[in-house]
Design a protein around this motif. Structure first.
Motif, PDB file in Angstrom:
ATOM      1  N   ILE B 103     -50.559 -13.590 -64.507  1.00  0.00           N
ATOM      2  CA  ILE B 103     -49.156 -13.987 -64.496  1.00  0.00           C
ATOM      3  C   ILE B 103     -48.998 -15.333 -65.200  1.00  0.00           C
ATOM      4  O   ILE B 103     -48.092 -15.526 -66.007  1.00  0.00           O
ATOM      5  N   THR B 104     -49.926 -16.272 -64.914  1.00  0.00           N
ATOM      6  CA  THR B 104     -49.811 -17.587 -65.551  1.00  0.00           C
ATOM      7  C   THR B 104     -50.277 -17.533 -67.001  1.00  0.00           C
ATOM      8  O   THR B 104     -49.962 -18.413 -67.778  1.00  0.00           O
ATOM      9  N   ALA B 105     -51.023 -16.470 -67.354  1.00  0.00           N
ATOM     10  CA  ALA B 105     -51.486 -16.332 -68.737  1.00  0.00           C
ATOM     11  C   ALA B 105     -50.491 -15.541 -69.574  1.00  0.00           C
ATOM     12  O   ALA B 105     -50.731 -15.283 -70.745  1.00  0.00           O
ATOM     13  N   LEU B 106     -49.378 -15.146 -68.956  1.00  0.00           N
ATOM     14  CA  LEU B 106     -48.388 -14.323 -69.664  1.00  0.00           C
ATOM     15  C   LEU B 106     -47.884 -15.021 -70.925  1.00  0.00           C
ATOM     16  O   LEU B 106     -47.752 -14.399 -71.980  1.00  0.00           O
ATOM     17  N   GLY B 107     -47.637 -16.333 -70.813  1.00  0.00           N
ATOM     18  CA  GLY B 107     -47.185 -17.083 -71.985  1.00  0.00           C
ATOM     19  C   GLY B 107     -48.217 -17.036 -73.102  1.00  0.00           C
ATOM     20  O   GLY B 107     -47.882 -16.789 -74.264  1.00  0.00           O
ATOM     21  N   SER B 108     -49.496 -17.211 -72.755  1.00  0.00           N
ATOM     22  CA  SER B 108     -50.561 -17.154 -73.765  1.00  0.00           C
ATOM     23  C   SER B 108     -50.660 -15.755 -74.349  1.00  0.00           C
ATOM     24  O   SER B 108     -50.791 -15.577 -75.560  1.00  0.00           O
ATOM     25  N   ASN B 109     -50.612 -14.742 -73.484  1.00  0.00           N
ATOM     26  CA  ASN B 109     -50.735 -13.363 -73.958  1.00  0.00           C
ATOM     27  C   ASN B 109     -49.582 -12.987 -74.885  1.00  0.00           C
ATOM     28  O   ASN B 109     -49.794 -12.347 -75.914  1.00  0.00           O
ATOM     29  N   ILE B 110     -48.357 -13.394 -74.521  1.00  0.00           N
ATOM     30  CA  ILE B 110     -47.206 -13.080 -75.385  1.00  0.00           C
ATOM     31  C   ILE B 110     -47.330 -13.840 -76.697  1.00  0.00           C
ATOM     32  O   ILE B 110     -47.092 -13.289 -77.771  1.00  0.00           O
ATOM     33  N   THR B 111     -47.733 -15.107 -76.620  1.00  0.00           N
ATOM     34  CA  THR B 111     -47.868 -15.896 -77.849  1.00  0.00           C
ATOM     35  C   THR B 111     -48.889 -15.267 -78.786  1.00  0.00           C
ATOM     36  O   THR B 111     -48.635 -15.101 -79.982  1.00  0.00           O
ATOM     37  N   LEU B 112     -50.052 -14.872 -78.241  1.00  0.00           N
ATOM     38  CA  LEU B 112     -51.115 -14.345 -79.099  1.00  0.00           C
ATOM     39  C   LEU B 112     -50.825 -12.927 -79.564  1.00  0.00           C
ATOM     40  O   LEU B 112     -50.835 -12.639 -80.754  1.00  0.00           O
TER      41      LEU B 112
END
Lengths: 253, 233
Positions: B103-112
């Protein structure tokens, strides 16, 4: 990775956790995981406290732990990564079971495993106790309206499209075709292309059907249940205890 | 491959979430031009397509198989803005409904996976298409190269993120070698499948391929029958 994402996670039940409005659970989940991630990494007791809090929530939800356990497999690729970490990371060396490994890598691997596991179990608990449409309704007001509408349409048609893909596979297999190696990729890619055309055309039909029922570009609200202050209080207890744990871990370290 | 919680530290996760939110907000505004009031149903169905097509297994041999990531494919088929929206929606759904990706990695996952792959893929595609003669073949080649570049590009962006906010100190060279090296291989598979898929859509419904708009001139109607039709296909 190689596995699909199409497994169903919802576990039917009527517990306090099941009945709680989705928006409370989503906010609680996000705050809880943030608190876990912000915990200093060598304070292992803090992870134990978080695990205990999460364990209480799982227990209250009456979702069998084995049910969640089986679905934790999504974590596997990163468990492998965590196991490799102590060997590739730099920093002070230390002995572990007769092997020299990086002290820092070992600590990072431990905290990665703890944090990722807590995050996966917490997310699984949300998915297991909340119907997909309620999760999306719970996102209303938290995410841009149009994004939530796209999500709602996607989840509504997900089973339809994945069933179509399954039927296409059965059709191929009933003609004696089973893909075994990269030489068979053109056939699969043609299937993927046909699948895109079918999905897109279905979108056009759905859009026309919506227009004929008076759609003007705005969908009505999705939310059905209203969160009472009591729901918020109960839901926020979980992230609150995790935050207190993280804060005291920082103070101690 | 989705980043789980605890992989990237909290400040970096928040920063990537801001980047992702800005990217999605811009995409929402621009996608209106690609789709107008059709946005919800069309983007919804395209997202469902991407979600399902990621379940399609492509056997590599020796019992292993891979699947599409779909960023470049979506960019070529429906345009970059809609593609960013669809990829983001797929990633949010996988994270919240399937616990895949933190959930907290969602921003990283969407960015990448949602923004970097789509933006890099579409930039490569546009460049290739501009340099080559306008034909169905160059659209397919463009899609192939877009996917080929976009996957290692996302891996490189991940290495950058990990350098800033990673939770373990891995020597930069070995991380680059492992991540980018491995993703060059994945990118080759992604490129072949993307190119083949785009060319098969071009063969039946060229009007649906966003990246081919204005490129393909209508040829004269040609009637084929019997053996000659089989020989040509």
């Amino acid at each position: 990775m190689g596995a699909g994402h199409g497994h169903r996670l919802h576990y039917h039940g009527h517990s306090v956790v099941h009945r709680m409005p989705a928006q409370c659970k989503i906010v609680a989940l996000v705050l809880f995981v943030l608190a876990v991630v912000a915990t200093p990494r060598t304070q292992y007791w803090a992870y134990a406290v978080d695990a205990l809090v999460l364990g209480v929530a799982v227990n209250v939800s009456r979702v069998p732990p084995a049910y969640l356990g089986k679905r934790m497999l999504v974590e596997v690729p990163f468990v492998v990564f965590a196991l490799v970490l102590p060997f590739v990371a730099v920093g002070e060396r230390t002995e572990l079971l007769g092997v020299t490994v990086s002290q820092q890598g070992l600590e990072a691997a431990g905290s990665l495993l703890a944090k990722a596991t807590l995050g996966v179990v917490a997310a699984l608990l949300l998915a297991a106790t909340t119907e997909p449409r309620d999760i999306i309704a719970g996102l209303e007001g938290k995410l841009p309206r149009q994004l939530v509408q796209i999500m709602a349409m996607m989840v509504r048609y997900l089973d339809v499209t994945s069933d179509q893909l399954r039927r296409m596979r059965i059709a191929r297999e009933s003609r004696g075709f089973v893909a075994r190696n990269p030489r068979h990729w053109p056939v699969l890619a043609q299937g993927a292309g046909a699948f895109f055309v079918r999905s897109y055309e279905r979108g056009e039909r759905v859009h026309l059907a919506m227009l004929s029922r008076g759609y003007t570009g705005q969908l009505p609200g999705l939310r059905t249940d209203i969160a009472r202050p009591r729901d918020w209080a109960v839901a926020l207890m979980v992230p609150l205890s995790a935050s207190v744990t993280a804060a005291s871990a920082w103070l101690i370290s | 491959m989705h980043i789980p919680d605890g992989f990237i530290n909290a400040p970096t996760s928040v920063a990537t979430a801001v980047v992702a939110a800005a990217g999605v907000a811009l995409a929402l505004r621009k996608a209106g031009r690609e789709l107008d009031e059709k946005t919800a149903p069309m983007a919804g169905l395209v997202a469902a397509f991407i979600f399902a097509v990621q379940m399609l297994n492509f056997p590599v041999g020796a019992g292993t198989s891979g699947h599409l990531l779909g960023g470049s494919l979506a960019a070529v088929l429906v345009g970059p803005w809609t593609a960013v929206l669809c990829m983001s929606v797929v990633l949010i759904t996988q994270s919240l409904l399937f616990a895949d990706g933190g959930i907290t990695a969602l921003g990283s996952n969407i960015t990448l996976m949602g923004i970097v792959t789509v933006v890099v893929g579409f930039a490569v595609f546009k460049t290739v298409v501009r340099l080559m003669p306008s034909s169905a073949r160059s659209v397919a080649v463009g899609a192939f190269l877009a996917a080929l570049v976009s996957v290692p590009a996302a891996a490189a962006a991940f290495v950058g993120l990990y350098e800033v906010g990673g939770t373990a100190d891995i020597p930069l060279e070995s991380l680059v070698a492992a991540m980018v090296g491995w993703h060059v291989l994945i990118g080759i598979g992604e490129a072949i499948i993307t190119g083949l898929t785009v060319s098969s859509v071009l063969a039946v419904r060229p009007d649906l391929v966003h990246g081919a708009r204005g490129l393909l001139t209508k040829g004269p109607l040609e009637l084929r029958s019997g053996l000659s039709a089989q020989a040509r296909s």
